[in-house]
Design a protein around this motif. Structure first.
Motif, PDB file in Angstrom:
ATOM      1  N   VAL A 158       0.862  -1.176   0.000  1.00  0.00           N
ATOM      2  CA  VAL A 158       0.000   0.000   0.000  1.00  0.00           C
ATOM      3  C   VAL A 158       0.902   1.231   0.000  1.00  0.00           C
ATOM      4  O   VAL A 158       1.958   1.229   0.635  1.00  0.00           O
ATOM      5  N   THR A 159       0.523   2.266  -0.710  1.00  0.00           N
ATOM      6  CA  THR A 159       1.335   3.475  -0.746  1.00  0.00           C
ATOM      7  C   THR A 159       1.257   4.205   0.589  1.00  0.00           C
ATOM      8  O   THR A 159       0.167   4.542   1.053  1.00  0.00           O
ATOM      9  N   LEU A 160       2.418   4.399   1.212  1.00  0.00           N
ATOM     10  CA  LEU A 160       2.499   5.103   2.486  1.00  0.00           C
ATOM     11  C   LEU A 160       3.142   6.470   2.254  1.00  0.00           C
ATOM     12  O   LEU A 160       4.290   6.547   1.817  1.00  0.00           O
ATOM     13  N   ALA A 161       2.398   7.513   2.541  1.00  0.00           N
ATOM     14  CA  ALA A 161       2.905   8.865   2.324  1.00  0.00           C
ATOM     15  C   ALA A 161       4.020   9.220   3.295  1.00  0.00           C
ATOM     16  O   ALA A 161       4.935   9.975   2.957  1.00  0.00           O
ATOM     17  N   ASP A 162       3.958   8.669   4.516  1.00  0.00           N
ATOM     18  CA  ASP A 162       4.935   9.022   5.547  1.00  0.00           C
ATOM     19  C   ASP A 162       5.328   7.786   6.347  1.00  0.00           C
ATOM     20  O   ASP A 162       4.840   7.571   7.464  1.00  0.00           O
ATOM     21  N   PRO A 163       6.204   6.934   5.804  1.00  0.00           N
ATOM     22  CA  PRO A 163       6.629   5.724   6.521  1.00  0.00           C
ATOM     23  C   PRO A 163       7.246   6.031   7.880  1.00  0.00           C
ATOM     24  O   PRO A 163       7.054   5.266   8.838  1.00  0.00           O
ATOM     25  N   SER A 164       7.987   7.130   7.996  1.00  0.00           N
ATOM     26  CA  SER A 164       8.634   7.478   9.274  1.00  0.00           C
ATOM     27  C   SER A 164       7.601   7.721  10.366  1.00  0.00           C
ATOM     28  O   SER A 164       7.792   7.314  11.522  1.00  0.00           O
ATOM     29  N   ALA A 165       6.514   8.382  10.024  1.00  0.00           N
ATOM     30  CA  ALA A 165       5.473   8.658  11.003  1.00  0.00           C
ATOM     31  C   ALA A 165       4.828   7.363  11.495  1.00  0.00           C
ATOM     32  O   ALA A 165       4.541   7.212  12.691  1.00  0.00           O
ATOM     33  N   LEU A 166       4.613   6.428  10.567  1.00  0.00           N
ATOM     34  CA  LEU A 166       4.036   5.142  10.963  1.00  0.00           C
ATOM     35  C   LEU A 166       4.976   4.401  11.893  1.00  0.00           C
ATOM     36  O   LEU A 166       4.542   3.817  12.895  1.00  0.00           O
ATOM     37  N   ARG A 167       6.268   4.429  11.598  1.00  0.00           N
ATOM     38  CA  ARG A 167       7.238   3.769  12.479  1.00  0.00           C
ATOM     39  C   ARG A 167       7.192   4.368  13.878  1.00  0.00           C
ATOM     40  O   ARG A 167       7.207   3.626  14.879  1.00  0.00           O
ATOM     41  N   GLU A 168       7.122   5.676  13.993  1.00  0.00           N
ATOM     42  CA  GLU A 168       7.098   6.310  15.313  1.00  0.00           C
ATOM     43  C   GLU A 168       5.828   5.965  16.075  1.00  0.00           C
ATOM     44  O   GLU A 168       5.863   5.768  17.292  1.00  0.00           O
TER      45      GLU A 168
END
Length: 235
Positions: A11-21
């Protein structure tokens, strides 16, 4: 007893870093162990914990990424199969190094229908895993390419397979994710019928009775258990 959940979702994730946090904040200090890879193309992980923790994780990923719980592969472990908890940012959730659209993958085959498909002599059954994985177990009659890494798969196809000769291909991997890219690649190369085992070997071992299984040996996995077979699955 640990519940082990293996999953992926393109799925296209606009902000992978935010999801990780978000994941780090939610699960730091819990009993959750394992690794989840996060990239612009989606998520891919195998995690272990008590049933309630796994439920909370899957609910969260369902909300954030659309992960379908019905496609998660579940197994059990008596001791912790991982030593740490890691959420890692990557360029790809499964490294292929050949541009391909995994959303244009081959046709899924449910575990219950897999035996019938691979029994057809006109079907090329193809193991897309690395050699060290296929050496300890594979499906009866499968072709096992000498792959050092998954990124070698494209070169193998170009050198050894012919769309006019190999008109029906059924491929499989551990949890299904490699086949998303591998089957999409083969379709792009002109192979007319490409199938792949939905949920991979793990879903097959979970759902197909040992007495009816065409699996031979054990399935290599990337945790402290090293390998699993039918007996390691809760289903």
């Amino acid at each position: 007893m640990y519940t082990v959940a293996a999953y992926y979702r393109f799925v296209t994730l606009a902000d992978p870093s935010a999801l990780r946090e978000e994941l780090r904040t939610m699960f730091a200090g819990t009993d959750l162990l394992g690794t989840t890879l996060i990239a612009p193309e989606g998520v891919n992980g195998t995690m272990a914990g008590d049933a309630a923790t796994i439920d909370r994780l899957l609910d969260f990923l369902g909300e954030r990424t659309g992960l379908d719980r019905g496609e998660v592969k579940f197994s059990v472990a008596e001791v912790a199969p991982f030593r740490r908890l890691k959420f890692k940012l990557k360029r790809e959730i499964i490294t292929f190094r050949n541009p391909v659209d995994p959303t244009n993958a081959g046709q899924y085959v449910e575990a219950k229908d897999w035996n019938e498909l691979i029994a057809d002599p006109g079907v090329l059954v193809l193991d897309t895993r690395n050699t060290y994985e296929s050496e300890i177990g594979t499906f009866a009659g499968a072709v096992t390419p000498a792959l050092a890494t998954f990124s070698d798969f494209a070169a193998y196809v170009r050198a050894n397979l012919d769309p006019e000769k190999h008109t029906r291909v059924a491929m499989f991997c551990t949890g299904g994710i490699r086949c998303e890219k591998a089957s999409a690649y083969m379709l792009e190369q002109g192979f007319p019928e490409v199938y792949h085992l939905k949920g991979g070997i793990l879903k097959y071992l979970e759902e197909v009775e040992a007495g009816k299984s065409q699996w031979q040996g054990e399935c290599y996995i990337f945790d402290e258990r090293v390998s699993v077979d039918h007996e390691d699955f809760a289903g």
